[in-house]
Design a protein around this motif. Structure first.
Motif, short mmCIF file in Angstrom:
data_model
loop_
_atom_site.label_atom_id
_atom_site.label_comp_id
_atom_site.label_asym_id
_atom_site.label_seq_id
_atom_site.Cartn_x
_atom_site.Cartn_y
_atom_site.Cartn_z
N LEU A 118 48.18 36.85 28.27
CA LEU A 118 48.26 36.18 29.57
C LEU A 118 49.65 35.64 29.86
CD1 LEU A 118 44.90 34.19 29.81
CD2 LEU A 118 45.43 36.52 30.55
N ALA A 119 50.62 35.96 29.00
CA ALA A 119 52.00 35.55 29.27
C ALA A 119 52.45 36.14 30.60
CB ALA A 119 52.92 36.02 28.15
N HIS A 120 53.22 35.34 31.36
CA HIS A 120 53.75 35.74 32.67
C HIS A 120 52.66 35.86 33.74
CE1 HIS A 120 57.35 36.39 30.38
NE2 HIS A 120 56.81 37.36 29.71
N CYS A 121 51.48 35.33 33.44
CA CYS A 121 50.42 35.25 34.46
C CYS A 121 50.33 33.82 34.97
CB CYS A 121 49.07 35.65 33.85
SG CYS A 121 48.98 37.35 33.26
N GLU A 122 49.66 33.65 36.09
CA GLU A 122 49.38 32.32 36.63
C GLU A 122 47.88 32.08 36.57
OE1 GLU A 122 50.98 32.25 40.53
OE2 GLU A 122 53.07 32.23 39.87
N ALA A 123 47.50 30.85 36.25
CA ALA A 123 46.09 30.50 36.16
C ALA A 123 45.84 29.20 36.92
CB ALA A 123 45.67 30.34 34.70
N THR A 124 44.76 29.15 37.67
CA THR A 124 44.42 27.95 38.43
C THR A 124 43.82 26.89 37.51
OG1 THR A 124 42.15 28.64 38.91
CG2 THR A 124 43.88 29.42 40.40
N PRO A 125 43.78 25.65 37.96
CA PRO A 125 43.02 24.64 37.21
C PRO A 125 41.54 25.03 37.15
CG PRO A 125 44.44 23.62 38.86
CD PRO A 125 44.44 25.08 39.14
N TRP A 126 40.81 24.41 36.23
CA TRP A 126 39.37 24.67 36.15
C TRP A 126 38.69 24.23 37.44
CZ3 TRP A 126 38.09 27.93 32.67
CH2 TRP A 126 38.69 27.93 31.40
N PRO B 248 61.96 38.21 40.90
CA PRO B 248 61.89 36.88 40.28
C PRO B 248 60.90 36.85 39.12
CG PRO B 248 60.72 36.92 42.38
CD PRO B 248 61.44 38.23 42.27
N ALA B 249 61.26 36.15 38.08
CA ALA B 249 60.38 36.03 36.91
C ALA B 249 59.18 35.16 37.26
CB ALA B 249 61.14 35.44 35.73
N ARG B 250 58.00 35.53 36.72
CA ARG B 250 56.79 34.75 36.95
C ARG B 250 56.22 34.32 35.61
NH1 ARG B 250 52.81 37.50 41.20
NH2 ARG B 250 51.91 35.44 40.95
N THR B 251 55.87 33.06 35.51
CA THR B 251 55.32 32.53 34.27
C THR B 251 54.08 31.71 34.59
OG1 THR B 251 56.70 30.55 34.42
CG2 THR B 251 57.60 32.42 33.19
N ILE B 252 53.33 31.36 33.54
CA ILE B 252 52.20 30.46 33.74
C ILE B 252 52.72 29.11 34.23
CG2 ILE B 252 50.33 29.22 32.56
CD1 ILE B 252 49.96 31.59 30.79
N THR B 253 52.19 28.63 35.32
CA THR B 253 52.71 27.45 35.96
C THR B 253 52.08 26.18 35.39
OG1 THR B 253 50.99 27.45 37.65
CG2 THR B 253 52.94 28.79 38.07
N ALA B 254 52.59 25.04 35.89
CA ALA B 254 52.06 23.76 35.42
C ALA B 254 50.62 23.55 35.83
CB ALA B 254 52.92 22.62 35.97
N SER B 255 50.11 24.36 36.77
CA SER B 255 48.73 24.21 37.19
C SER B 255 47.78 25.04 36.33
CB SER B 255 48.59 24.66 38.65
OG SER B 255 48.92 26.04 38.80
N ALA B 256 48.26 25.56 35.19
CA ALA B 256 47.41 26.34 34.30
C ALA B 256 46.26 25.47 33.78
CB ALA B 256 48.23 26.89 33.14
N PRO B 257 45.17 26.11 33.34
CA PRO B 257 44.04 25.34 32.83
C PRO B 257 44.45 24.46 31.66
CG PRO B 257 43.42 27.62 33.19
CD PRO B 257 44.89 27.55 33.37
N PRO B 258 43.70 23.39 31.39
CA PRO B 258 44.04 22.49 30.28
C PRO B 258 43.92 23.20 28.94
CG PRO B 258 41.86 22.01 31.16
CD PRO B 258 42.47 22.99 32.10
N TRP C 49 35.45 27.65 36.16
CA TRP C 49 36.15 28.92 36.09
C TRP C 49 37.60 28.73 36.50
CZ3 TRP C 49 37.92 32.33 40.18
CH2 TRP C 49 37.87 31.74 41.44
N SER C 50 38.45 29.67 36.13
CA SER C 50 39.86 29.66 36.48
C SER C 50 40.27 31.07 36.85
CB SER C 50 40.71 29.16 35.31
OG SER C 50 42.09 29.36 35.55
N ARG C 51 40.89 31.22 38.01
CA ARG C 51 41.40 32.52 38.44
C ARG C 51 42.73 32.82 37.77
NH1 ARG C 51 39.29 36.68 39.95
NH2 ARG C 51 38.07 35.58 41.54
N VAL C 52 42.88 34.01 37.22
CA VAL C 52 44.12 34.45 36.58
C VAL C 52 44.77 35.50 37.47
CG1 VAL C 52 45.14 35.54 34.55
CG2 VAL C 52 43.19 33.99 34.28
N SER C 53 46.03 35.30 37.81
CA SER C 53 46.78 36.24 38.65
C SER C 53 47.79 36.99 37.80
CB SER C 53 47.51 35.50 39.78
OG SER C 53 46.59 34.85 40.62
N LEU C 54 47.77 38.31 37.89
CA LEU C 54 48.69 39.15 37.13
C LEU C 54 49.91 39.49 37.99
CD1 LEU C 54 46.16 41.73 35.61
CD2 LEU C 54 46.61 39.37 34.92
N PRO C 55 51.11 39.39 37.44
CA PRO C 55 52.30 39.69 38.23
C PRO C 55 52.35 41.16 38.66
CG PRO C 55 52.88 39.34 35.93
CD PRO C 55 51.46 38.91 36.09
#
Length: 218
Positions: free
Chosen positions: A102-110, A80-90, A119-125
């Motif tokens: 950071l394309a195709h990574c996920e990032a938490t809110p601040w 499955p494709a993974r992209t930065i989600t709506a919960s990415a930092p502002p 801080w924001s955690r970045v997850s790599l696919p």
């Protein structure tokens, strides 16, 4: 953009030869996006590597090499494709942008880690356990004094900090290890936002700093 601090040739060679871990590679690519000089150096290293490969004696391939290649292609296509989600930092402040690396990574809110510090955690696919994060620190604030148990790559996306060694501004890159003891202090005028990757936790001075560092994987 007046970039003053760059990765050395050893790091660029490691990048060109595929020897860097995914988290470190993403941070270094974020520097290349902003630095034409380093992009040219990497292109030259890639060209040199191609010439060296052309001079090697061809190696025999296994009888199942083609079948294994197609199997890997099929496996990647089915994932499955993974992209930065709506919960990415502002969004970043005006004039700054998220790195294309950071394309195709996920990032938490601040997330709050102290007064004026988030801080924001970045997850790599390709490596979910990689320790990659964004730091957002207000003007006049600072990280506790620390050294490193391993290596830390840092890319400045916005603002400036001085760590006792030098002033780092937008586009600047820093590689720090156990030989460096420093305390990054954000300069007046703007908050500072950095992308960083660690291959081992930082070693903070002081029990409180070590406790908060452990909570965020620093």
């Amino acid at each position: 953009m007046d970039i003053q601090h760059h990765p050395d040739d050893e790091l660029l060679l490691a990048l060109a030869s595929g020897q860097l871990a995914p988290g470190m590679r993403r941070v270094l690519y974020s520097h290349l996006e902003l630095c034409p000089a380093c992009r040219e150096r990497v292109q030259a290293l890639n060209a040199l590597g191609g010439q060296l490969l052309d001079g090697l004696t061809p190696a025999d391939m296994g009888d199942d090499a083609l079948a294994r290649t197609f199997a890997r292609i099929d496996a990647q296509a089915a994932a499955p494709a993974r992209t930065i989600t709506a919960s990415a930092p502002p969004p970043l402040p005006a004039g700054a942008r998220w790195p294309r690396s950071l394309a195709h990574c996920e990032a938490t809110p601040w997330r709050w880690i102290g007064p004026g510090m988030r801080w924001s955690r970045v997850s790599l696919p390709e490596e979910p356990d990689a320790n990659v994060f964004l730091l957002r620190i207000a003007a006049g604030k600072y990280l506790p004094r620390h050294t490193h148990q391993g290596t830390e790559f840092t890319q400045v996306l916005h603002g400036r900090f001085h760590d006792g060694r030098a002033l780092f501004g937008p586009g600047d890159f820093d590689a720090a290890d156990g030989e460096i003891l420093h305390q990054p202090v954000v300069q007046d005028g703007s908050e500072c936002i950095c992308l960083a990757s660690l291959d081992a936790p930082l070693r903070f001075e002081g029990a409180i700093a070590r406790f908060f560092g452990s909570l965020v994987g620093m």
